[in-house]
Design a protein around this motif. Structure first.
Motif: not given
Length: 262
Positions: A20-36
């Motif tokens: 997806g877009s640059a923002i979409t990529k960033m949000l998807r990556v952010l989701e994946e690092v959000a866990g403990n």
């Protein structure tokens, strides 16, 4: 008109191959690092549906901004700014509550109080409550602080697994900041053992001359030190013994802040 189902790009793992877009990529990556739990770059890329080179660039930016933390061994997890943001989203009063706790501690001890959260091989001040003494600390919110020569930093290092501690020290070394800085691994190992035994760390002019600090860790639900709080003063106002006397109040405040950040 072409059938959109026939012309759409192939999907990988339920997401487009380009991410997806640059923002979409960033949000998807952010989701994946959000866990403990820390996650490897390759695992983040697969789960997010974003190419490894893009994930590498995104993680570099997120780490620099404090939204992700690199553990030095190729894994990433939530950074201090992401944790603080999550606390505010989960409870709109969390940030205000932390401020109130730090202010109450400052009034109790009469000295400057800091909260800093770990970000990879250093920590970052996220809150500061200045004392009403006729001097001010040079610290400021957003400032990085080294881990090996500060009270908060040593509180964090004392609670790291051996391999993670080794990775941090390999990244930073033990540079001397003042004549009192610990600069050998053997000396630091003894110091961290003492921190674990007594439950708090002391910085006696190790980071700045004339400045003394006491710090305790802020622990997450798994017992990992995500940061710490400290009381800082100048050595001619508070003796080392008086500083150590602040430990129970610090510990109680750190435990309350930990609950707000979970």
């Amino acid at each position: 008109m072409a059938d959109p189902q026939k012309t759409a790009p192939p999907r990988r793992g339920g997401r487009s191959s380009e991410g997806g877009s640059a923002i979409t990529k960033m949000l998807r990556v952010l989701e994946e690092v959000a866990g403990n739990e820390p996650r490897k770059l390759a695992d983040i890329a697969t789960a997010a549906g974003v190419t490894k080179p893009s994930v590498h660039r995104i993680l570099a930016e997120l780490t620099e901004l404090g939204y992700a933390v690199a553990d030095g061994a190729g894994s990433y997890s939530a950074g201090p700014r992401l944790r603080a943001l999550a606390a505010e989203v989960a409870d709109g009063t969390a940030a205000a509550s932390i401020d109130q706790l730090l202010t109450a501690l400052q009034r109790q001890v009469g000295q400057t109080v800091h909260l800093a959260l770990r970000n990879g091989d250093h920590a970052v001040y996220t809150q500061k409550v200045e004392s009403d003494q006729p001097y001010q600390m040079a610290s400021r919110v957003g400032m990085r602080l080294p881990l090996h020569c500060t009270a908060i930093g040593k509180s964090v290092l004392a609670h790291l697994p051996a391999d993670e501690l080794a990775a941090v020290l390999a990244s930073t070394g033990l540079p001397g900041r003042t004549p009192a800085t610990i600069t050998t691994p053997e000396h630091l190992a003894r110091e961290l053992a003492a921190v674990r035994e007594r439950g708090y760390a002391i910085d006696d002019e190790e980071n700045e001359t004339t400045i003394r600090c006491i710090g305790v860790p802020v622990l997450d639900a798994s017992g990992t030190a995500i940061g710490g709080i400290s009381v800082s003063t100048v050595k001619f106002l508070v003796t080392a013994e008086q500083l150590a006397g602040f430990a129970p109040a610090l510990r109680a405040t750190a435990d309350q802040i930990a609950l707000l950040l979970r």
